[in-house]
Design a protein around this motif. Structure first.
Motif, PDB file in Angstrom:
ATOM      1  N   ASN A  57      -9.960  15.116   1.531  1.00 54.47           N
ATOM      2  CA  ASN A  57      -9.985  15.616   3.077  1.00 54.47           C
ATOM      3  C   ASN A  57      -9.301  14.256   3.547  1.00 54.47           C
ATOM      4  O   ASN A  57      -9.693  14.327   4.888  1.00 54.47           O
ATOM      5  N   ARG A  58      -8.545  13.462   2.972  1.00 50.21           N
ATOM      6  CA  ARG A  58      -6.942  12.857   3.425  1.00 50.21           C
ATOM      7  C   ARG A  58      -5.596  13.092   3.380  1.00 50.21           C
ATOM      8  O   ARG A  58      -5.814  13.782   2.613  1.00 50.21           O
ATOM      9  N   MET A  59      -4.854  12.254   4.029  1.00 52.69           N
ATOM     10  CA  MET A  59      -3.607  12.119   3.865  1.00 52.69           C
ATOM     11  C   MET A  59      -3.178  10.677   3.385  1.00 52.69           C
ATOM     12  O   MET A  59      -3.148   9.937   4.165  1.00 52.69           O
ATOM     13  N   VAL A  60      -2.495  10.915   2.597  1.00 52.19           N
ATOM     14  CA  VAL A  60      -1.555   9.957   2.092  1.00 52.19           C
ATOM     15  C   VAL A  60      -0.340   9.677   2.744  1.00 52.19           C
ATOM     16  O   VAL A  60      -0.365   7.966   2.350  1.00 52.19           O
ATOM     17  N   GLY A  61      -0.458  10.258   3.169  1.00 55.89           N
ATOM     18  CA  GLY A  61       1.500   9.468   4.075  1.00 55.89           C
ATOM     19  C   GLY A  61       2.393  10.487   3.946  1.00 55.89           C
ATOM     20  O   GLY A  61       1.538  11.699   4.638  1.00 55.89           O
ATOM     21  N   LYS A  62       3.680  10.451   5.006  1.00 62.62           N
ATOM     22  CA  LYS A  62       3.710  10.984   5.887  1.00 62.62           C
ATOM     23  C   LYS A  62       5.274  11.376   5.363  1.00 62.62           C
ATOM     24  O   LYS A  62       5.654  12.568   5.092  1.00 62.62           O
ATOM     25  N   PHE A  91       0.245   5.801  -5.269  1.00 64.93           N
ATOM     26  CA  PHE A  91      -0.940   6.577  -5.660  1.00 64.93           C
ATOM     27  C   PHE A  91       0.101   6.821  -6.684  1.00 64.93           C
ATOM     28  O   PHE A  91       0.986   7.245  -6.813  1.00 64.93           O
ATOM     29  N   ALA A  94       0.761  -0.993  -0.343  1.00 65.11           N
ATOM     30  CA  ALA A  94       0.134  -0.193  -0.233  1.00 65.11           C
ATOM     31  C   ALA A  94       0.977   1.145   0.523  1.00 65.11           C
ATOM     32  O   ALA A  94       2.387   1.029  -0.182  1.00 65.11           O
ATOM     33  N   THR A 130      -4.196  10.897  -7.831  1.00 64.77           N
ATOM     34  CA  THR A 130      -5.828   9.687  -7.091  1.00 64.77           C
ATOM     35  C   THR A 130      -5.415  10.507  -5.286  1.00 64.77           C
ATOM     36  O   THR A 130      -6.184  10.576  -4.787  1.00 64.77           O
ATOM     37  N   PHE A 164      -7.705  11.917  -2.566  1.00 62.33           N
ATOM     38  CA  PHE A 164      -8.200  11.848  -1.114  1.00 62.33           C
ATOM     39  C   PHE A 164      -7.594  13.230  -0.739  1.00 62.33           C
ATOM     40  O   PHE A 164      -7.793  13.549   1.054  1.00 62.33           O
ATOM     41  N   ARG A 209       3.029  -1.584   3.315  1.00 63.44           N
ATOM     42  CA  ARG A 209       2.740  -0.426   3.365  1.00 63.44           C
ATOM     43  C   ARG A 209       4.545  -0.082   2.712  1.00 63.44           C
ATOM     44  O   ARG A 209       5.790  -0.730   3.686  1.00 63.44           O
TER      45      ARG A 209
END
Lengths: 427, 483
Positions: A152-157, A139, A136, A143, A147, A224
């Motif tokens: 209103n999402r976070m895809v990663g740090k 992206f 995972a 896409t 998100f 991930r």
């Protein structure tokens, strides 16, 4: 029950569909419908909350939703019908009928003319075969943009971005502003894939390093993504052994190209161009199927929404003319436009000499970057519509205005568009 | 969690699932468990998608016996469980004179294995059947019995039908060891990460991890190791897509690199076969993929990697020694295993019957359930419905009018259904395997943000907890807001 026939039915309510519908109305068509699968009009512009739209079309700088709103307002004011949350599944020819579904059921829309404006999709990891595991956190840039900007999402740090396409660079900035650490942008070519202004505003201004002539040779992590292996590439874009280095990340964004979305165009039988992956069109944006027009990223991937709007206006206007039976293309009057020196493709691929315009704009992308370039049309030894350009880049669309009279006078079946080093010597 | 059962099946891959369905015909208390949250294990959801005729199994082996017999059982099973399939048949092709000699031997072995429906073809006859075959093809063997099937649907249907008939399915439940009774003479329980399941019979179908379970009851006579197989998946509607499954001559350890037209019209090419050590290794590498492509292009030169949708690695549960063990162990009464099954998908129903008979030999009383229902109802895919059927589906539930996956035309109604229907889909991949949402050419670029939100809504959990597949593969991260 037989459904009422529309003059012009537009598939897709993004920048292409909106401009086409408005132009069709202005061109005299009365009954127009836009069929859009999302919950609102605007298409991908709705998630493009950055600015940079409208500079050439409106002479001011707008965000994506603002740019879209200029058109949506007009669509609403003009009384153009809109079917939202509706997915077109197929299109019949002879007669032209669109088949779609929404939560009310299935429905068929007969139309005198149809404008295909479905836009494009993003090239995926699978299409470019990046080796490694399949965790995972990978992206496509668009896409990830949806998100972040719509859901209103976070895809990663900690993110790596492969490809210097415009959406990738814009997402580098966007993720940085949202608190993600963007550690690298890798580009396999020796030049930028997107617009230079995006490099300056999205990478340089935020200190995000860009690695040209680099690619990813492996993806690591089972659940991930945990990191990637990057390597420098040679002239054939093959990784150079010994140049590999690891980059730890929990997110990988891919901005490795866009592909016109033409599954529907194929259902109606539109003839396709293998280079653009879009339908072959004449200068009125008509496909090989009478009454079926196409515009925007469905035809070829554009660099600017402004260009899409302009091109789609032609399609909408011509669709209205077709619907009102004041225009039919004639095969005997068609001249082919072909890609010549250092030109990867041209749109339109045909010019209809009988349709009455004085000038026709041909849009194209060059194959390789070059400086001090002469752009011209040619029929054998005969050269016309010559212009000079200090710099050309595959990431930016070029255009050439051809005189229909000159082409007619040349009495030819094919015109080549060239972008040659000045002095006739290719660097 | 402490439970009780007559039989516990460890592993919900295709073999464990087929056994669960077979045992659900009898008046038994059966538990099927799997360490993963979704069914299909590792091998059964990453394979070539064919039900082999068994003609090319080692002559006289248990593998040959079970695979050939399963091929005869499958038409009825596929019909009862309504699993999508196409009776394609295979053409094994020879590319030179030496291979022609080998092909002759394969025909003879097929006959010895009891697969009589084989036909020798000339190179030209091969090309008449498959015009895209290379000019190098100088002979072939037609085996009509081989079937392309939706293997994930097959596993899903086995488990679903087993559940309908009373089997309990425990997901995300890893078996740690087997507990023996006080006298150490027979099995007493399966100890899982979540508790103890008291039981009289245990069937070890844990594939790549079978040896680890076996060791807990003192069975040490084999070792499992992974044999990875890399594949290319190509798009649908390609002009060079064959009608038959095209098979090269086998290698020492595998059937070779096949060209398989899938049941959904894609082309699958591969697999490679490489023995490894890391049982969790599931990576692809360029060198191997390039060689898979090069080998398959010897058969169909037009194969084009530009048409690739994805590449993946499947893991076969190889075993040393390599023979299949479908057996009881004298010293461990109640312990039964089906391990080293390298053609699990093709052999599963026959393995299930074989296991049932071993249980009977061990004294498990098998009384037929009168109410056993062999039929599993498959829902027609929206993509395959007629206009009228679509209208009716939307009238009953408007969610069917909301197309979520545009490449494969999968609707919200279908996604909600597989979320709530046992064994329920809890992740993006679980939805994908059941419905093909995200399996098409855009690879979930369009639908995955939407499916994440639907999963979160239907389970009533935050979107950040939704996984690509197993826990640890969360798609999103939580937003950290400054206070």
């Amino acid at each position: 029950m037989k459904a009422v026939e529309y003059d012009v039915a537009v598939v897709g309510g993004g920048p292409a569909g909106l401009a086409a519908a408005i132009a069709a109305k202005e061109g005299g068509a009365e009954w127009i419908v836009i069929i859009e699968r999302d919950i609102r009009l605007g298409g991908i512009l709705e998630q493009c909350i950055h600015t940079g739209f409208g500079l050439t079309y409106f002479g001011e700088e707008l965000s994506g939703p603002e740019y879209a709103w200029r058109f949506i307002e007009k669509v609403e004011a003009m009384g153009i019908h809109v079917e939202l949350k509706s997915m077109v599944l197929s299109i019949d020819r002879d007669p032209l009928v669109i088949h779609a579904v929404n939560t009310n059921g299935t429905f068929a829309i007969p139309a005198k003319a149809i404008v295909l404006a479905m836009g494009c999709r993003e090239r995926t990891r699978g299409a470019i075969a990046i080796p490694g595991s399949r965790p995972a956190g990978i992206f496509t840039a668009g896409t990830a943009q949806r998100f972040v900007n719509i859901q209103n999402r976070m895809v990663g740090k900690r993110a790596v971005i492969l490809g210097s396409g415009d959406i990738g660079m814009i997402m580098a900035r966007r993720l940085t502003l949202e608190g993600t650490e963007v550690v690298a942008v890798l580009e396999i070519m020796s030049y930028l894939a997107g617009l230079t202004r995006n490099r300056v505003q999205c990478l340089d201004d935020f200190g995000i390093p860009l690695y040209l002539e680099h690619t990813i040779t492996e993806i690591k992590g089972n659940s991930r993504i945990e990191g990637i292996v990057a390597a420098k590439v040679d002239q054939n874009n093959q990784p150079i052994p010994g140049t590999e280095f690891n980059i730890d990340c929990d997110t990988l964004l891919l901005s490795v190209g866009l592909i016109p979305e033409n599954e529907l165009s194929k259902t109606v039988g539109a003839e396709m161009d293998s280079i653009t992956a879009g339908p072959i069109v004449d200068h009125n944006m008509q496909t090989n199927i009478p009454g079926v027009f196409a515009c925007g990223n469905v035809v070829h991937v554009n660099d600017l929404a402004d260009n899409v709007s302009r091109e789609s206006t032609l399609a909408g206007r011509a669709a209205a003319r077709f619907a009102m039976e004041s225009y039919r293309p004639q095969a005997s009057q068609m001249v082919q436009i072909k890609a010549g020196k250092n030109v990867r493709y041209v749109v339109p691929q045909k010019i209809d000499l009988a349709s009455g315009e004085e000038f026709v704009n041909v849009y194209f992308r060059v194959s390789n970057p070059d400086k001090c370039v002469q752009i011209y049309g040619a029929v054998g030894e005969q050269i016309f519509s010559k212009k000079n350009k200090p710099l050309v880049n595959p990431g930016e669309i070029e255009s050439l205005k051809l005189s229909v009279d000159e082409i007619r006078a040349a009495n030819c079946s094919c015109v080549c568009v060239n972008a040659e080093k000045q002095g006739g010597v290719q660097a | 969690m402490n439970m009780q059962a007559d039989v516990v099946i460890i592993g919900a891959g295709v073999v464990g699932s087929a056994i669960a369905r077979e045992l659900s015909k009898y008046q038994l208390n059966v538990i099927l468990l799997d360490r993963n949250r979704d069914i299909g294990g590792y091998a059964s959801k990453c394979n070539g998608g064919t039900l082999s005729a068994g003609h090319d199994a080692p002559v006289g082996s248990l593998e040959a016996k079970l695979t050939v017999e399963a091929n005869r059982m499958y038409p009825k099973i596929l019909e009862e469980l309504e699993v999508e399939h196409i009776n394609r048949g295979t053409i094994s092709v020879a590319l030179n004179k030496a291979e022609l000699v080998q092909l002759n031997q394969i025909r003879k072995n097929a006959i010895r294995n009891g697969v009589l429906d084989v036909e020798t073809l000339s190179g030209d006859q091969c090309r008449t059947l498959e015009p895209m075959l290379s000019e190098q093809v100088c002979g072939g063997l037609l085996i009509p019995g081989e079937i392309s099937a939706d293997i994930f649907e097959l596993v899903y249907a086995y488990v679903q039908n087993a559940i309908q008939n009373g089997v309990r399915f425990l997901r995300g439940t890893k078996a740690v060891r087997i507990e023996m009774d006080e006298k150490q003479s027979r099995v007493a329980a399966v100890i899982t990460e979540h508790g103890r399941i008291e039981t009289r019979f245990i069937i070890n179908c844990s594939a790549i991890y079978a040896d680890q379970i076996a060791r807990t009851v003192g069975v040490h006579d084999y070792r499992n190791y992974p044999r990875t197989g890399q594949y290319y998946l190509l798009d649908k509607n390609l002009p060079y897509c064959p009608k038959y499954i095209i098979i090269p001559l086998p290698t020492a350890i595998s059937r070779g690199r096949l060209i398989t037209p899938t049941v959904h019209g894609n082309i699958l090419i591969g697999p490679s076969a490489d023995n490894g050590m890391d049982r969790e290794y599931r990576s692809t590498d360029k060198q191997t993929l390039d060689s898979v492509l090069a080998d398959c292009r010897k058969m169909i030169p037009a194969l084009n990697p530009r048409d690739s949708i994805t590449q993946f690695t499947g893991v076969r549960p190889a075993k040393n020694p390599k023979d299949w063990f479908v057996r009881a162990i004298d010293s461990v009464y109640g312990y039964v295993e089906a391990v080293g099954i390298s053609q699990g998908v093709s052999a599963a129903p026959a393995v299930a019957v074989y296991i049932r008979e071993i249980l009977d030999d061990q004294g498990l009383s098998l009384r037929r359930k009168e109410e056993f229902n062999p039929h599993r109802k498959a829902f027609k895919r929206f993509a395959e419905m007629s206009e009228d059927e679509r209208a009716e589906a939307i009238r009953k539930d408007p969610h069917f009018g909301n197309v979520i996956c545009r490449c494969e035309t999968v609707t919200e109604g279908e996604i909600i259904r597989v979320i709530h229907e046992e064994p329920s889909a809890m992740s993006l991949d679980a939805v994908k395997r059941r419905l093909r949402a995200g399996m098409g050419r855009c690879q979930g670029g369009f639908c995955s943000p939407r499916v994440v939100e639907i999963l979160a809504r239907e389970f009533g959990v935050p979107a950040e907890t939704i996984c690509k597949n197993e826990p640890g593969s969360e798609v999103l991260v939580a937003i950290e807001r400054a206070k």
